[in-house]
Structures are given as C-alpha cells and as structure tokens.
Design a protein around this motif. Structure first.
Motif, PDB file in Angstrom:
ATOM      1  N   GLN A 281       0.148   3.237   4.829  1.00  0.00           N
ATOM      2  CA  GLN A 281       1.050   2.167   5.264  1.00  0.00           C
ATOM      3  C   GLN A 281       0.284   1.065   5.980  1.00  0.00           C
ATOM      4  OE1 GLN A 281       4.343   1.620   4.488  1.00  0.00           O
ATOM      5  NE2 GLN A 281       3.803  -0.344   5.345  1.00  0.00           N
ATOM      6  N   ALA A 282      -0.722   1.431   6.766  1.00  0.00           N
ATOM      7  CA  ALA A 282      -1.533   0.424   7.451  1.00  0.00           C
ATOM      8  C   ALA A 282      -2.267  -0.462   6.451  1.00  0.00           C
ATOM      9  CB  ALA A 282      -2.522   1.108   8.401  1.00  0.00           C
ATOM     10  N   LEU A 283      -2.766   0.131   5.376  1.00  0.00           N
ATOM     11  CA  LEU A 283      -3.462  -0.650   4.353  1.00  0.00           C
ATOM     12  C   LEU A 283      -2.498  -1.555   3.597  1.00  0.00           C
ATOM     13  CD1 LEU A 283      -5.799   2.186   3.057  1.00  0.00           C
ATOM     14  CD2 LEU A 283      -6.511   0.160   4.348  1.00  0.00           C
ATOM     15  N   VAL A 284      -1.326  -1.027   3.236  1.00  0.00           N
ATOM     16  CA  VAL A 284      -0.309  -1.846   2.555  1.00  0.00           C
ATOM     17  C   VAL A 284       0.134  -2.980   3.480  1.00  0.00           C
ATOM     18  CG1 VAL A 284       2.060  -1.856   1.649  1.00  0.00           C
ATOM     19  CG2 VAL A 284       0.481  -0.017   1.008  1.00  0.00           C
ATOM     20  N   SER A 285       0.318  -2.685   4.756  1.00  0.00           N
ATOM     21  CA  SER A 285       0.716  -3.717   5.717  1.00  0.00           C
ATOM     22  C   SER A 285      -0.331  -4.821   5.802  1.00  0.00           C
ATOM     23  CB  SER A 285       0.945  -3.106   7.099  1.00  0.00           C
ATOM     24  OG  SER A 285       2.076  -2.276   7.082  1.00  0.00           O
ATOM     25  N   ARG A 286      -1.598  -4.443   5.761  1.00  0.00           N
ATOM     26  CA  ARG A 286      -2.670  -5.446   5.808  1.00  0.00           C
ATOM     27  C   ARG A 286      -2.578  -6.375   4.591  1.00  0.00           C
ATOM     28  NH1 ARG A 286      -4.644  -9.400   7.009  1.00  0.00           N
ATOM     29  NH2 ARG A 286      -6.790  -9.888   6.525  1.00  0.00           N
ATOM     30  N   ILE A 287      -2.338  -5.819   3.419  1.00  0.00           N
ATOM     31  CA  ILE A 287      -2.192  -6.635   2.211  1.00  0.00           C
ATOM     32  C   ILE A 287      -0.960  -7.537   2.337  1.00  0.00           C
ATOM     33  CG2 ILE A 287      -1.724  -6.581  -0.283  1.00  0.00           C
ATOM     34  CD1 ILE A 287      -3.461  -3.979  -0.344  1.00  0.00           C
ATOM     35  N   ASN A 288       0.136  -6.973   2.833  1.00  0.00           N
ATOM     36  CA  ASN A 288       1.355  -7.767   3.029  1.00  0.00           C
ATOM     37  C   ASN A 288       1.138  -8.897   4.034  1.00  0.00           C
ATOM     38  OD1 ASN A 288       2.730  -6.131   1.233  1.00  0.00           O
ATOM     39  ND2 ASN A 288       3.697  -4.907   2.810  1.00  0.00           N
ATOM     40  N   GLU A 289       0.374  -8.624   5.091  1.00  0.00           N
ATOM     41  CA  GLU A 289       0.086  -9.652   6.097  1.00  0.00           C
ATOM     42  C   GLU A 289      -0.687 -10.817   5.486  1.00  0.00           C
ATOM     43  OE1 GLU A 289      -1.971  -7.491   9.135  1.00  0.00           O
ATOM     44  OE2 GLU A 289      -0.139  -6.460   9.783  1.00  0.00           O
ATOM     45  N   MET A 290      -1.460 -10.532   4.458  1.00  0.00           N
ATOM     46  CA  MET A 290      -2.201 -11.587   3.761  1.00  0.00           C
ATOM     47  C   MET A 290      -1.260 -12.425   2.907  1.00  0.00           C
ATOM     48  SD  MET A 290      -5.464  -9.264   2.652  1.00  0.00           S
ATOM     49  CE  MET A 290      -6.287 -10.537   1.721  1.00  0.00           C
ATOM     50  N   GLY A 291      -0.032 -11.948   2.680  1.00  0.00           N
ATOM     51  CA  GLY A 291       0.953 -12.672   1.893  1.00  0.00           C
ATOM     52  C   GLY A 291       1.144 -12.113   0.499  1.00  0.00           C
ATOM     53  N   ALA A 292       0.368 -11.111   0.129  1.00  0.00           N
ATOM     54  CA  ALA A 292       0.482 -10.496  -1.192  1.00  0.00           C
ATOM     55  C   ALA A 292       1.453  -9.322  -1.118  1.00  0.00           C
ATOM     56  CB  ALA A 292      -0.885 -10.021  -1.671  1.00  0.00           C
ATOM     57  N   GLU A 293       1.901  -8.864  -2.269  1.00  0.00           N
ATOM     58  CA  GLU A 293       2.840  -7.745  -2.336  1.00  0.00           C
ATOM     59  C   GLU A 293       2.276  -6.658  -3.239  1.00  0.00           C
ATOM     60  OE1 GLU A 293       6.866  -8.998  -3.270  1.00  0.00           O
ATOM     61  OE2 GLU A 293       6.487 -10.946  -2.333  1.00  0.00           O
ATOM     62  N   VAL A 294       2.178  -5.438  -2.692  1.00  0.00           N
ATOM     63  CA  VAL A 294       1.713  -4.295  -3.476  1.00  0.00           C
ATOM     64  C   VAL A 294       2.880  -3.814  -4.321  1.00  0.00           C
ATOM     65  CG1 VAL A 294       0.792  -1.945  -3.381  1.00  0.00           C
ATOM     66  CG2 VAL A 294       0.088  -3.634  -1.658  1.00  0.00           C
ATOM     67  N   LYS A 295       2.679  -3.762  -5.636  1.00  0.00           N
ATOM     68  CA  LYS A 295       3.741  -3.332  -6.544  1.00  0.00           C
ATOM     69  C   LYS A 295       3.510  -1.924  -7.074  1.00  0.00           C
ATOM     70  CE  LYS A 295       6.050  -7.111  -6.171  1.00  0.00           C
ATOM     71  NZ  LYS A 295       7.391  -7.200  -5.678  1.00  0.00           N
ATOM     72  N   ASP A 296       2.243  -1.533  -7.252  1.00  0.00           N
ATOM     73  CA  ASP A 296       1.938  -0.201  -7.768  1.00  0.00           C
ATOM     74  C   ASP A 296       0.530   0.169  -7.338  1.00  0.00           C
ATOM     75  OD1 ASP A 296       0.982   1.941  -9.502  1.00  0.00           O
ATOM     76  OD2 ASP A 296       2.668   1.521 -10.825  1.00  0.00           O
ATOM     77  N   ILE A 297       0.416   1.195  -6.489  1.00  0.00           N
ATOM     78  CA  ILE A 297      -0.895   1.601  -5.979  1.00  0.00           C
ATOM     79  C   ILE A 297      -1.756   2.169  -7.093  1.00  0.00           C
ATOM     80  CG2 ILE A 297      -2.095   3.232  -4.450  1.00  0.00           C
ATOM     81  CD1 ILE A 297       0.338   2.934  -2.528  1.00  0.00           C
ATOM     82  N   ASP A 298      -1.207   3.073  -7.900  1.00  0.00           N
ATOM     83  CA  ASP A 298      -1.991   3.721  -8.955  1.00  0.00           C
ATOM     84  C   ASP A 298      -2.550   2.714  -9.957  1.00  0.00           C
ATOM     85  OD1 ASP A 298      -1.622   6.313  -7.927  1.00  0.00           O
ATOM     86  OD2 ASP A 298       0.287   6.521  -8.980  1.00  0.00           O
ATOM     87  N   ALA A 299      -1.737   1.763 -10.365  1.00  0.00           N
ATOM     88  CA  ALA A 299      -2.175   0.754 -11.330  1.00  0.00           C
ATOM     89  C   ALA A 299      -2.937  -0.385 -10.661  1.00  0.00           C
ATOM     90  CB  ALA A 299      -0.974   0.193 -12.091  1.00  0.00           C
ATOM     91  N   GLY A 300      -2.834  -0.479  -9.344  1.00  0.00           N
ATOM     92  CA  GLY A 300      -3.476  -1.572  -8.628  1.00  0.00           C
ATOM     93  C   GLY A 300      -2.804  -2.906  -8.908  1.00  0.00           C
TER      94      GLY A 300
END
Length: 151
Positions: free
Chosen positions: A91-110
C-alpha cells in the motif's frame, strides 16, 4: 491580537482543489515519471508472491482449525500478521505512485494510467511495464482492451 488574525492568509482555493482534483499530465510529463514508477512497480511485483503466500497460509491455517476442531491461533496470527505487514508495504508503494499523480490499474501486468487531455477530452494515457514510451490512451470509463494509439 485582532490585527494578527486579520493578516493571516485564507486557505488557497487552488491548494484545496489540487488535493481533490487528479493531476492531468502531458505525455512528456507522464514519461518523466516512468523511471521512478518502474522501480516502484518492481518492488510491488516482488512483494505480491509474499502476500499471496501469506494469504494461502492464512487460508490453510483456517481450514486446519476447522478440519481437526483444534484452534491453531498461533498459525493464524502469524499468517495474518505477515499478510498485513506485506499489504502495508504494498500500500505504501501504491500510495507513492498515486502521490505522483499516476494510477495503478494492475500490479501483475504493471498497468499504469495517467490522466491527460487528448483531442480536447480527458482520458487516460495508458502504459504497461516493458513499454519504452507511453504510446496508448483510452477513455476514463474503459480499460486496457480499449487502448488506442496516440497520434
């Protein structure tokens, strides 16, 4: 005292809206974030099997307690703690990406999406791990399968 209060600056409307409204990227801005996003995605992807393993251990411990009628509280507690620890890291890593303004849609597929304006419409620029550049977009209400090449 009244003078000090009257000189205080009111909250910035722009600052408030910025925290509510998602960031809108140009293609170049989005591509500029990719080196950091790639690093974060590799970390996320390395944690995913550990999360899945902990989830499996939790399920197995739960079944074991049902099958033999004995409480296996220690195994359940260990598996649960490990799953929660790994989930917090992820969650901390996803939050960091979200803070950059991007949205994680699928971790496995990247899969990562970036809001942008294309042909006057708000859309997602769509990037997948392994792609060198951002070359695709799709509507906000569609996904990867609806990707269209950028001009």
């Amino acid at each position: 005292m009244v003078h000090a209060l009257s000189s205080a600056k009111p909250a910035s409307v722009t600052g408030i809206l910025t925290s509510i409204m998602p960031r809108v990227f140009t293609r170049e801005e989005a591509e500029g974030t990719l080196p950091e996003i790639v690093s974060l995605l590799w970390k996320l992807r390395s944690l995913k099997p550990r999360y899945d393993e902990a989830a499996g251990g939790l399920a197995a411990a739960g079944k074991g307690s049902q099958a033999n009628g004995h409480a296996v509280d220690i195994d359940i507690a260990r598996a649960s703690a490990e799953q929660q620890r790994v989930a917090a890291e992820m969650q901390a890593l996803v939050s960091r990406i979200n803070e950059m303004g991007a949205e994680v849609k699928d971790i496995d597929a990247g899969l990562i999406d970036f809001r942008a304006i294309v042909a006057g419409r708000e859309v997602y620029l769509c990037w997948k791990m392994g792609e060198e550049r951002i070359e695709w977009w799709h509507d906000l209400d569609s996904g990867f399968a609806s990707r269209q090449r950028l001009d």
